[in-house]
Design a protein around this motif. Structure first.
Motif, PDB file in Angstrom:
ATOM      1  N   LYS A 259       0.937  -1.101   0.038  1.00  0.00           N
ATOM      2  CA  LYS A 259      -0.104   0.040   0.140  1.00  0.00           C
ATOM      3  C   LYS A 259       0.751   1.078   0.163  1.00  0.00           C
ATOM      4  O   LYS A 259       0.580   2.347   0.664  1.00  0.00           O
TER       5      LYS A 259
ATOM      6  N   GLU B 146      -0.923   4.228  -1.589  1.00  0.00           N
ATOM      7  CA  GLU B 146      -2.076   4.426  -1.216  1.00  0.00           C
ATOM      8  C   GLU B 146      -1.995   5.707  -0.348  1.00  0.00           C
ATOM      9  O   GLU B 146      -1.130   5.913   0.436  1.00  0.00           O
TER      10      GLU B 146
ATOM     11  N   CYS C 209      -2.189   8.244   2.778  1.00  0.00           N
ATOM     12  CA  CYS C 209      -2.163   7.933   4.106  1.00  0.00           C
ATOM     13  C   CYS C 209      -3.231   9.099   4.893  1.00  0.00           C
ATOM     14  O   CYS C 209      -2.979  10.114   5.515  1.00  0.00           O
TER      15      CYS C 209
ATOM     16  N   PRO D  94      -1.864   4.420   5.371  1.00  0.00           N
ATOM     17  CA  PRO D  94      -3.092   3.865   4.738  1.00  0.00           C
ATOM     18  C   PRO D  94      -3.998   2.985   5.570  1.00  0.00           C
ATOM     19  O   PRO D  94      -4.075   2.399   6.425  1.00  0.00           O
TER      20      PRO D  94
END
Length: 421
Positions: A324, A327, A329, A353
């Motif tokens: 991740k 991705e 936060c 994430p």
């Protein structure tokens, strides 16, 4: 942005044989870093790094560093024994201790290691125990407060280590009279500095003292040991040290102070632990629990037994949720272990994430003072240590503890004889 040296896909393969949690070390990174350090000080003919065993006392790691030309910095009987078993010999071992048990001085002398005395009274103690060796070192503590321009400050005056300046001068005279022929000078003034200035500033202090010692005592200074203190950027926004720039800064101080004094043959030693290993170790754990009360908690199968620094110092360790990395936060969590202590937290109010149970949590920069500071509180057992080899394979370099290990020191206890474990 900190990136793990291992991918989610690699972790999925590793856990098929070695379940989380575990400490994982990067052989490629360790070797490259050791070579870069050697390059940084290649201008000094006698340069040697004595790896601080206390940071990562694993024989497989030590063997890698030995192959890269490093010696061993020991501070206890077991570290001396480990060095001996791995084939470190004589001046490849530096013994630096304080409040030292007599048997440790005896072992250090038996191995012909370089003994670094921490206190003036140790001169007479060593004299009575083993006699004074031909080569000896003393640890200097300048007292007061140590500062450099970028805000790094430490307080040597409150530290329990080392000789005062007056004691060093008197100590060298006494050691010379007792038969010592070659001398080293050692000091440690600040911990985990993220600054290219620290080593050059410390070096100049020690170089100037070495010249003064030569003039006032007539001793031959063989080496100057800058000890540790060169740190790493635990936080992603920090700029890392440039070891090549650090080596160049020490070289300039050497040419300014030592060469005019006719001391150009003095060797430079270092005793780095954190710088050598910390970035090349991860604590890998799995998210096993989530809790929603006044805060959002993610519980791991690791705890402070596996990494003590956050609980002990409030130290920051960066965290990556494997797979991740890209991705957003956008979730705030406390990342916790399972100890019955509220400080058993790897991160507090950390933006990460979204974490789901089963995710791999990679805790960065645990290659030094990670496993080494482990303990067994709450009856917790220490995790395995794994080595990610240069060819991508993984080697078990310390198995995880078992209940049998935990109970082994109670072998004399009848109650435990029939226990199933």
């Amino acid at each position: 942005m900190k990136k793990p040296f291992v991918t989610k896909e690699q972790l999925e393969e590793i856990v098929k044989e070695y379940p989380t949690p575990f400490h994982l070390y990067d052989e490629k990174g360790i070797r490259e870093n050791a070579r870069k350090l050697r390059q940084a000080f290649s201008w000094n003919k006698g340069f040697k790094e004595y790896f601080a065993i206390k940071a990562t006392p694993n024989p497989f790691i030590l063997q890698i560093l030995k192959e890269e030309g490093c010696g061993a910095d020991c501070s206890s009987m077991t570290e001396l024994m480990l060095s001996e078993a791995l084939g470190f010999k004589e001046n490849e071992i530096m013994f630096s201790s304080n409040t030292t048990p007599p048997e440790e001085f005896v072992k250090a002398k038996e191995l012909n290691s370089i003994i670094n005395l921490d206190d003036f009274t140790h001169i007479d103690i060593l004299k009575e125990l083993t006699g004074i060796p031909k080569t000896i070192c003393c640890r200097y503590n300048p007292g007061g407060v140590f500062t450099i321009s970028n805000g790094i400050m430490d307080n040597p005056g409150d530290a329990k280590y080392g000789f005062t300046k007056e004691q060093v001068i008197e100590g060298y005279k006494k050691l010379k009279d007792l038969g010592a022929e070659e001398f080293g000078l050692h000091s440690f003034l600040a911990s985990n500095t993220v600054s290219n200035e620290y080593y050059p500033v410390l070096a100049k202090i020690l170089f100037e003292l070495a010249v003064e010692l030569k003039e006032k005592t007539g001793v031959k200074i063989k080496f100057i040991n800058l000890s540790g203190g060169v740190g790493i950027p635990y936080r992603p926004e920090q700029e890392p040290n440039d070891i090549l720039a650090i080596g160049e800064g020490v070289r300039k101080a050497f040419e300014e102070v030592m060469i005019p004094a006719g001391m150009e043959d003095v060797a430079i030693y270092t005793e780095l632990g954190r710088f050598m290993l910390a970035p090349y170790g991860h604590l890998v754990a799995a998210a096993i629990h989530e809790k929603h009360i006044y805060k959002e908690y993610i519980g791991l199968d690791a705890c402070a037994v596996d990494l003590m620094r956050p609980a002990m110092y409030g130290a920051y360790h960066h965290i990556t949720v494997a797979g991740k990395e890209n991705e957003p936060c956008d979730h705030m969590y406390d990342i916790t272990g399972s100890l019955c202590e509220n400080n058993d937290k790897f991160a507090i109010d950390r933006m990460l994430p979204k974490i789901e149970k089963g995710d791999f949590i990679v805790i960065h920069d645990t290659g030094a003072h990670g496993y080494a500071m482990g303990y067994n509180y709450n009856g917790k057992l220490k995790s395995a240590e794994l080595l990610l080899r240069e060819d991508g394979s993984v080697k078990l370099i310390r198995r995880k503890e078992t209940p049998r290990d935990y109970f082994s020191t109670f072998d004399f206890c009848d109650v435990l004889k029939d226990m199933k474990y």
